[in-house]
Design a protein around this motif. Structure first.
Motif, PDB file in Angstrom:
ATOM      1  N   LEU A 154       2.761  -1.647 -10.803  1.00  0.00           N
ATOM      2  CA  LEU A 154       2.881  -1.225  -9.406  1.00  0.00           C
ATOM      3  C   LEU A 154       1.499  -0.876  -8.871  1.00  0.00           C
ATOM      4  O   LEU A 154       0.580  -0.564  -9.628  1.00  0.00           O
ATOM      5  CB  LEU A 154       3.803  -0.016  -9.288  1.00  0.00           C
ATOM      6  CG  LEU A 154       5.232  -0.190  -9.809  1.00  0.00           C
ATOM      7  CD1 LEU A 154       6.082   1.004  -9.398  1.00  0.00           C
ATOM      8  CD2 LEU A 154       5.869  -1.464  -9.296  1.00  0.00           C
ATOM      9  N   THR A 155       1.363  -0.907  -7.542  1.00  0.00           N
ATOM     10  CA  THR A 155       0.085  -0.552  -6.949  1.00  0.00           C
ATOM     11  C   THR A 155      -0.056   0.966  -6.886  1.00  0.00           C
ATOM     12  O   THR A 155       0.932   1.698  -7.009  1.00  0.00           O
ATOM     13  CB  THR A 155      -0.021  -1.096  -5.519  1.00  0.00           C
ATOM     14  OG1 THR A 155       0.976  -0.463  -4.723  1.00  0.00           O
ATOM     15  CG2 THR A 155       0.171  -2.604  -5.479  1.00  0.00           C
ATOM     16  N   GLY A 156      -1.282   1.427  -6.684  1.00  0.00           N
ATOM     17  CA  GLY A 156      -1.534   2.850  -6.526  1.00  0.00           C
ATOM     18  C   GLY A 156      -0.747   3.402  -5.345  1.00  0.00           C
ATOM     19  O   GLY A 156      -0.201   4.500  -5.407  1.00  0.00           O
ATOM     20  N   GLY A 157      -0.687   2.629  -4.259  1.00  0.00           N
ATOM     21  CA  GLY A 157       0.044   3.065  -3.068  1.00  0.00           C
ATOM     22  C   GLY A 157       1.526   3.240  -3.354  1.00  0.00           C
ATOM     23  O   GLY A 157       2.154   4.206  -2.884  1.00  0.00           O
ATOM     24  N   GLN A 158       2.078   2.320  -4.138  1.00  0.00           N
ATOM     25  CA  GLN A 158       3.497   2.454  -4.500  1.00  0.00           C
ATOM     26  C   GLN A 158       3.724   3.723  -5.318  1.00  0.00           C
ATOM     27  O   GLN A 158       4.710   4.436  -5.113  1.00  0.00           O
ATOM     28  CB  GLN A 158       3.963   1.228  -5.288  1.00  0.00           C
ATOM     29  CG  GLN A 158       4.248   0.033  -4.390  1.00  0.00           C
ATOM     30  CD  GLN A 158       4.612  -1.215  -5.192  1.00  0.00           C
ATOM     31  OE1 GLN A 158       3.899  -1.587  -6.118  1.00  0.00           O
ATOM     32  NE2 GLN A 158       5.701  -1.852  -4.832  1.00  0.00           N
ATOM     33  N   ALA A 159       2.803   3.980  -6.256  1.00  0.00           N
ATOM     34  CA  ALA A 159       2.927   5.193  -7.078  1.00  0.00           C
ATOM     35  C   ALA A 159       2.880   6.437  -6.193  1.00  0.00           C
ATOM     36  O   ALA A 159       3.662   7.378  -6.377  1.00  0.00           O
ATOM     37  CB  ALA A 159       1.825   5.234  -8.128  1.00  0.00           C
ATOM     38  N   ILE A 160       1.962   6.442  -5.205  1.00  0.00           N
ATOM     39  CA  ILE A 160       1.875   7.584  -4.289  1.00  0.00           C
ATOM     40  C   ILE A 160       3.202   7.753  -3.558  1.00  0.00           C
ATOM     41  O   ILE A 160       3.739   8.862  -3.436  1.00  0.00           O
ATOM     42  CB  ILE A 160       0.722   7.369  -3.281  1.00  0.00           C
ATOM     43  CG1 ILE A 160      -0.627   7.441  -4.005  1.00  0.00           C
ATOM     44  CG2 ILE A 160       0.784   8.412  -2.165  1.00  0.00           C
ATOM     45  CD1 ILE A 160      -1.816   7.094  -3.134  1.00  0.00           C
ATOM     46  N   GLY A 161       3.756   6.637  -3.099  1.00  0.00           N
ATOM     47  CA  GLY A 161       5.021   6.690  -2.371  1.00  0.00           C
ATOM     48  C   GLY A 161       6.148   7.239  -3.231  1.00  0.00           C
ATOM     49  O   GLY A 161       6.912   8.109  -2.794  1.00  0.00           O
ATOM     50  N   ILE A 162       6.237   6.748  -4.488  1.00  0.00           N
ATOM     51  CA  ILE A 162       7.322   7.165  -5.370  1.00  0.00           C
ATOM     52  C   ILE A 162       7.240   8.667  -5.648  1.00  0.00           C
ATOM     53  O   ILE A 162       8.221   9.397  -5.516  1.00  0.00           O
ATOM     54  CB  ILE A 162       7.261   6.363  -6.688  1.00  0.00           C
ATOM     55  CG1 ILE A 162       7.664   4.921  -6.419  1.00  0.00           C
ATOM     56  CG2 ILE A 162       8.155   6.978  -7.745  1.00  0.00           C
ATOM     57  CD1 ILE A 162       7.252   3.954  -7.509  1.00  0.00           C
ATOM     58  N   SER A 185       0.817  -1.209   0.000  1.00  0.00           N
ATOM     59  CA  SER A 185       0.000   0.000   0.000  1.00  0.00           C
ATOM     60  C   SER A 185       0.854   1.265   0.000  1.00  0.00           C
ATOM     61  O   SER A 185       0.332   2.373  -0.010  1.00  0.00           O
ATOM     62  CB  SER A 185      -0.923   0.009   1.217  1.00  0.00           C
ATOM     63  OG  SER A 185      -0.143   0.069   2.390  1.00  0.00           O
ATOM     64  N   TYR A 186       2.172   1.110   0.053  1.00  0.00           N
ATOM     65  CA  TYR A 186       3.048   2.279  -0.027  1.00  0.00           C
ATOM     66  C   TYR A 186       4.378   1.812  -0.585  1.00  0.00           C
ATOM     67  O   TYR A 186       4.650   0.610  -0.614  1.00  0.00           O
ATOM     68  CB  TYR A 186       3.225   2.902   1.357  1.00  0.00           C
ATOM     69  CG  TYR A 186       3.701   4.336   1.324  1.00  0.00           C
ATOM     70  CD1 TYR A 186       2.931   5.327   0.750  1.00  0.00           C
ATOM     71  CD2 TYR A 186       4.941   4.685   1.861  1.00  0.00           C
ATOM     72  CE1 TYR A 186       3.367   6.640   0.707  1.00  0.00           C
ATOM     73  CE2 TYR A 186       5.386   6.001   1.837  1.00  0.00           C
ATOM     74  CZ  TYR A 186       4.595   6.976   1.255  1.00  0.00           C
ATOM     75  OH  TYR A 186       5.034   8.273   1.208  1.00  0.00           O
ATOM     76  N   ALA A 187       5.188   2.738  -1.062  1.00  0.00           N
ATOM     77  CA  ALA A 187       6.458   2.350  -1.675  1.00  0.00           C
ATOM     78  C   ALA A 187       7.581   2.453  -0.658  1.00  0.00           C
ATOM     79  O   ALA A 187       7.641   3.411   0.119  1.00  0.00           O
ATOM     80  CB  ALA A 187       6.757   3.261  -2.864  1.00  0.00           C
ATOM     81  N   GLY A 188       8.468   1.480  -0.665  1.00  0.00           N
ATOM     82  CA  GLY A 188       9.641   1.543   0.198  1.00  0.00           C
ATOM     83  C   GLY A 188      10.606   2.608  -0.289  1.00  0.00           C
ATOM     84  O   GLY A 188      10.469   3.137  -1.388  1.00  0.00           O
ATOM     85  N   ARG A 189      11.600   2.890   0.556  1.00  0.00           N
ATOM     86  CA  ARG A 189      12.549   3.958   0.223  1.00  0.00           C
ATOM     87  C   ARG A 189      13.341   3.617  -1.046  1.00  0.00           C
ATOM     88  O   ARG A 189      13.573   4.465  -1.895  1.00  0.00           O
ATOM     89  CB  ARG A 189      13.496   4.170   1.414  1.00  0.00           C
ATOM     90  CG  ARG A 189      14.344   5.412   1.335  1.00  0.00           C
ATOM     91  CD  ARG A 189      14.912   5.752   2.699  1.00  0.00           C
ATOM     92  NE  ARG A 189      13.891   6.195   3.633  1.00  0.00           N
ATOM     93  CZ  ARG A 189      13.391   7.435   3.655  1.00  0.00           C
ATOM     94  NH1 ARG A 189      13.824   8.335   2.797  1.00  0.00           N
ATOM     95  NH2 ARG A 189      12.470   7.771   4.522  1.00  0.00           N
TER      96      ARG A 189
END
Lengths: 554, 309
Positions: free
Chosen positions: B95-103, A297-301
Motif C-alpha cells: 500500500l502507499t504511504g497515503g493509504q496507510a495514513i488514511g487507514i 495518496s489517501y485511503a478510501g472508506r
C-alpha cells in the motif's frame, strides 16, 4: 578481509550489465550459511517425502498381495479419474507401477512446492527483509548468496531423489525402476528450482514470488492432466509434453525406464538458473524487474475498515485460490464426463461395475468435491493467519491504537477467510457440476455439487477456529502450527487409507467428519456438531486474543 | 486548566514478562496541555509503559488514568482522542504511504485533509509511493504526519524522530509547538536531549522500570550542581576549602569546579575576594543528568543517588 576484489579493475569490465569482479566470491561461506539457516526445514521435507515410499509400498502390497490381485487391478486402473489426478497408469500389474499410480504425482508436486518455497525463502524473502543488503555490502560476490541457495536446494532435491531410489530398492522393488523413479523426482525438483529462481528475480516480494511459482506448478499440473486425459491406451496425449511434470512422467519408471526426458528437466533447470543470474546482474538490490507505479495518496472508506483492508491486502491471493478452485472444478467436471462415458461403454470396467455404476460415479464426485474443499480450507488458513502476521510485524499495534476493539478488529479480519472460503466452495462446486452437467444436458448437478461443497463450510469454520485458538494462546507458534494442522488434515483426508492410518484418526478431522456428498447421505448432526465446535473455538480464541498482551516480533 | 484531569497519571505501575520484570513501580504524570519528555536507557521500559497506556499490553499492577479514564476498559473511546507514533513503524509494503495514513486515521476517528496536505508538504513526504520503497525515516514520517494531522487531545510519540534528518527534526519541533499552542498534550519518548530541552515542560527519567527523576527542567537543574569555570588573579590554593566547592581542577590560574545552588552565593563572594577575571557558569544539561543515571551502579537504590522531587 582484503580489499583486492574492490581494487582489481579487470575481469568483467566488458560486462555491460554490472561491472564487478568475482561475482561468486564467498559462495562457500554462503553455502554454509544457507545450510545453517535451513537444515531443519530440509531434513523435515526430505523425511516427509522419502517416508511416503515405504508407507505406500507396504499398504499396496497388503492390498494387492498376489499377482492375480494386481492383474485384476490393472484391468480397472485406467480410469479418467486416475489419469487426471495422477497420470495414465502403466505397468499397473506390478507393485512398482501401482506405487507410481498411487504416490508419484503427490511427491512430484510436493517436491516442486518445496523447492520453490525454499528458493524464495533464501532469495527474495532475504532481500525483502534487507538482509541480502547487509551481506552483499561485505566482500561478497554479486551472485554468491544466490548461487549458494541454488546449490543447496538443488542438492536437496537430488538427495531426495537418490534416497527415494535407495529406499525403493531396499523395500524390494527392482533397481532398474527405482533409480529412474528417484531420477524423475530429482528432475522435477531441479526444473522448479530454476522456475522459482526466475520468479524470485521478477517479483519484488516473497509472497508474489511464491504465488508465481505456485501458478507455474499449477499450469504444469493442468497441462499434463489434460494430456493424460486425452491419451490412448497407456500413453498420454501430446499436450503432456508441454509440461515439465509431463516430461518426468515420460521417464516411466518401472515401465520403459527412459532416461532422456531427464536431460530436458536438468537442462531446463540449469538454463532457468542461468537466466535468473543474468537478471540479477541487471537490477538493484531489493528491487524487482517491474518498477512500482505511484498509487493513491489517501485511503478510501472501504479499504480503511479492517474487512476492506483484509480484502485489499489479500485480493491477489484470493484471486489465486479462486483460480485454482475454478481450474480444478472445470478439469474435474470433464473428468466426470469421461468417467460417465466409460461406465456407459462396453469396457471390462463397466462390466465389472455393473449395477453399482451410479454409486461409483457418486464416490468419484464426492472425492473431487472434497479436493475443492481442501483448496477452500487452504485459503482459509492462509487468510486467517494474516491476523498473526499483522501482529508480528507491529502493524496490528498501529491499527489497535485507533478506536476499535481487539475482538472487533480480529472478527472483521476473520470475516474474509470465513466468507471467502464459503464463496470458493459454492462457486467451485457449482462450476464442477455445471461442467459435468453440460455434457448430460442437465443443470441439476450444478446445484447438487454446489450444495455438496457447501456442506464443508462448517468444517472449514472449525479449521479457522483452530487457527484463532493458536493465535490466541501460542501466537509465536501459530503460523507453523496452523500449516501443520492443515497438512495433517489434508494428509488424513486424502491419504489416510493409502498410508493405512488408524480409522478413528482418519474419520475425525473437520473435512472427513463432513458427510461426503453426493456419495454419502446428508446427515445433519455432524454439520450441527461442527458448527457448534466452530462457534466455541472462535469464541475462546477471540476472547483470549482480546485480553492477552500483543506480541510483535517473529 | 485545573478543571481538566491530567492527560496521563501513572502511580506504581508494574509489568512482568514471565520472570523478567519490565516495570517495577513506575510513576509518570503529564498535565493537560503540557509536553512531557520521557527518557531512559534502552530497555528501561519506555515502550512498555506506552503500550500499556494504549492497551496493547495489560498492566500487572498500579494505578493508571488516561485523560481521566481507564486505559484498558475504556480503550476504544479513549483511542479516538489519542494519536500514537510507534518507535518502529511497520507499514503494508503493497500500500502507499497515503493509504496507510488514511487507514490509521479513519480508525482513529478522522483527520483534517487540508492539515494533512500541509504536513505532507512540510515533511516532504510523497504519499503516492508504495511503503516498501520508503526509508526508515519516511515510514516514521507516515505515522508522524497521521498523528499530527489528527484532532487528538493527547499525542503519544515513541522516539518519533530517530530516523529523521536535522531539517525534519526542526520541522517536527515546530509542529509540536503548534500543538502546545492549541492546548494539546504530548508524551514524547526520546533519546535526543536537544529535542527534549527545546520542547518539554517536564521530564521523567526512568531506569530499570522505575522512575528516578521527574519534574520541570528548571527543577531538575536546581537539584544538580552548576559547573563553574573561572580565571583568578588572587590566591588559588585554599579554594578547595571553600564550602560547596566540589570536583576542583586547577590549571595555572584557571579553575573548574562544580557547585550546588544553595552554596552559590557564598562561593561567589569567595571568588570575588580572589579577584575573578573571567567566569563561565553552565547549568547542568539534560545530558549530564541523564548520563549520571546511565553510569550509576545498579545496586545503589535510586533514591540514595539523586533526590526525587
Amino acid at each position: 578481509m582484503s580489499l583486492d576484489v574492490i581494487a582489481r579493475p579487470g575481469g568483467s569490465a566488458a560486462s555491460h550489465a554490472r561491472p564487478m569482479s568475482e561475482p561468486l566470491r564467498g559462495w562457500r561461506a554462503m553455502v554454509g550459511f544457507v545450510l545453517r539457516r535451513n537444515w531443519l526445514r530440509l531434513s523435515v521435507w526430505t523425511l516427509a517425502l522419502v517416508a511416503m515410499i515405504p508407507l505406500v509400498f507396504e499398504s499396496q502390497r497388503a492390498a494387492f498381495p498376489t499377482p492375480a490381485d494386481r492383474q485384476a487391478y490393472a484391468a480397472v486402473a485406467n480410469t479418467p479419474t486416475v489419469a487426471a489426478l495422477t497420470g495414465v497408469p502403466y505397468a499397473a500389474d506390478t507393485l512398482g507401477g501401482i506405487l507410481v499410480i498411487k504416490i508419484w504425482m503427490t511427491i512430484a508436486v510436493a517436491l516442486a512446492f518445496a523447492a520453490s518455497f525454499l528458493i524464495t525463502r533464501n532469495g527474495r524473502a532475504e532481500e525483502e527483509e534487507g538482509r541480502t543488503e547487509l551481506l552483499r555490502s561485505s566482500v561478497l560476490g554479486l551472485h554468491a548468496y544466490t548461487v549458494a541457495g541454488y546449490l543447496v536446494i538443488g542438492t536437496f532435491v537430488v538427495a531426495v531423489g537418490a534416497l527415494i531410489a535407495l529406499v525403493a530398492t531396499a523395500v524390494g522393488l527392482p533397481a532398474a525402476g527405482s533409480v529412474p523413479l528417484g531420477g524423475s523426482f530429482a528432475g522435477v525438483g531441479l526444473f522448479f528450482v530454476g522456475v522459482s529462481a526466475v520468479v524470485g528475480q521478477l517479483a519484488s516480494t516473497s509472497r508474489s514470488a511464491n504465488a508465481m511459482a505456485a501458478v507455474a506448478i499449477a499450469v504444469a499440473f493442468i497441462l499434463r492432466a489434460v494430456g493424460d486425459l486425452n491419451g490412448s491406451g497407456d500413453q498420454a496425449g501430446w499436450i503432456s509434453w508441454l509440461s515439465p511434470i509431463g516430461w518426468a512422467q515420460h521417464m516411466r519408471p518401472f515401465g520403459e525406464n527412459l532416461w532422456w526426458p531427464l536431460a530436458l528437466l536438468i537442462g531446463g533447470g540449469v538454463a532457468l538458473c542461468w537466466l535468473a543470474l543474468a537478471l540479477e546482474g541487471r537490477r538493484d538490490v531489493g528491487a524487482g524487474l517491474v518498477p512500482d507505479r505511484p498509487g493513491p495518496s489517501y485511503a478510501g472508506r472501504f479499504v480503511s475498515s479492517p474487512f476492506g483492508l483484509a480484502l485489499r491486502l489479500e485480493r491477489a491471493s484470493l484471486a489465486g485460490w479462486f483460480a485454482a478452485a475454478l481450474a480444478m472444478a472445470v478439469l474435474y467436471g470433464s473428468v466426470a464426463i469421461a468417467m460417465a462415458d466409460l461406465i456407459g461403454s462396453n469396457s471390462p470396467l463397466a462390466a465389472m461395475l455393473g449395477i453399482e455404476a451410479a454409486a461409483v460415479m457418486d464416490t468419484m464426485l464426492a472425492l473431487l468435491v472434497m479436493l475443492v474443499a481442501l483448496v477452500a480450507a487452504a485459503f482459509a488458513v492462509q487468510s486467517a493467519i494474516q491476523l498473526r502476521t499483522e501482529e508480528a510485524t507491529g502493524r496490528a499495534e498501529l491499527q489497535l491504537s485507533g478506536g476499535i476493539s481487539r475482538s472487533g478488529w480480529a472478527a472483521q479480519r476473520l470475516a474474509l477467510p470465513a466468507l471467502g472460503s464459503g464463496l470458493i466452495l459454492a462457486v467451485g462446486g457449482f462450476v464442477m457440476g455445471a461442467a459435468y452437467g453440460v455434457a448430460r444436458g442437465d443443470a441439476s448437478p450444478a446445484y447438487e455439487l454446489a450444495g455438496a461443497a457447501l456442506a464443508y463450510w462448517p468444517g472449514i469454520l472449525v479449521t479457522i477456529g483452530v487457527v484463532i485458538v493458536a493465535i490466541g494462546f501460542v501466537p509465536r507458534l501459530a503460523i507453523a502450527l496452523s500449516w501443520a494442522w492443515f497438512a495433517l488434515m489434508a494428509i488424513l483426508s486424502v491419504f489416510g487409507e493409502l498410508f493405512s492410518l488408524p480409522r478413528w484418526l482418519i474419520d475425525h478431522t473437520p473435512i472427513t467428519a463432513t458427510p461426503r456428498l453426493p456419495a454419502a447421505d446428508l446427515a445433519l448432526w455432524p454439520l450441527i456438531l461442527l458448527s457448534v465446535i466452530a462457534v466455541l473455538l472462535w469464541a475462546v480464541g477471540l476472547r483470549r486474543f482480546a485480553i492477552r498482551d500483543l506480541q510483535p516480533g517473529a | 486548566m485545573s478543571a481538566s484531569p491530567a492527560a496521563i497519571e501513572i502511580v506504581g505501575l508494574h509489568k512482568s514478562f514471565g520472570r523478567h520484570v519490565a516495570l517495577n513501580g513506575l510513576d509518570l504524570c503529564v498535565e493537560a496541555g503540557q509536553i512531557a519528555g520521557f527518557l531512559g536507557p534502552n530497555g528501561s521500559g519506555k515502550s512498555t509503559t506506552i503500550k500499556i497506556l494504549l492497551a496493547l499490553l495489560r498492566a500487572d499492577g498500579g494505578r493508571i488514568r488516561l485523560l481521566g479514564q481507564d486505559p484498558w476498559s475504556d480503550a476504544v473511546a479513549l483511542h479516538r482522542r489519542i494519536a500514537y507514533v510507534p518507535g518502529d513503524v511497520s507499514l503494508w509494503p503493497n500500500l502507499t504511504g497515503g493509504q496507510a495514513i488514511g487507514i490509521v486515521s479513519r480508525l482513529r476517528g478522522g483527520l483534517r485533509r487540508e492539515r494533512l496536505a500541509a504536513l505532507l508538504e512540510r515533511f516532504e513526504l510523497d504519499p503516492t509511493k508504495k511503503a516498501r520503497a520508503y526509508s526508515k525515516g519516511n515510514r516514521q514520517k507516515v505515522a508522524l504526519v497521521a498523528a499530527l494531522a489528527s484532532d487528538a487531545e493527547l499525542l503519544i510519540l515513541d522516539e518519533p524522530t530517530s530516523g529523521l534528518d536535522p531539517l525534519m527534526e526542526a520541522t517536527f519541533e515546530a509542529c509540536i509547538r503548534e500543538l502546545k499552542a492549541d492546548g494539546r498534550s504530548v508524551l514524547l519518548s526520546s533519546h535526543i536531549f536537544a529535542e527534549v530541552e527545546n520542547l518539554c515542560d517536564t521530564v521523567t527519567i526512568i531506569r530499570q522500570g522505575r522512575t528516578v527523576e521527574s519534574g520541570t527542567l528548571a527543577d531538575l537543574r536546581h537539584l544538580h550542581r552548576t559547573t563553574i569555570s573561572v580565571e583568578l588573579a588572587g590566591p588559588i590554593d585554599d579554594l578547595a576549602a571553600v564550602p560547596g566547592v566540589h570536583d576542583l581542577v586547577i590549571d595555572g590560574r584557571h579553575c573548574t569546579f562544580t557547585a550546588s545552588d544553595p552554596e552559590l552565593n557564598g562561593i561567589l563572594a569567595e571568588l570575588s575576594r580572589r579577584q575573578a577575571t573571567g567566569l563561565v557558569a553552565s547549568p547542568p544539561s539534560l545530558e549530564d543528568l541523564f548520563l549520571r543515571h546511565y553510569a550509576a551502579p545498579d545496586d545503589v537504590p535510586a533514591a540514595a543517588r539523586v533526590p526525587v522531587r
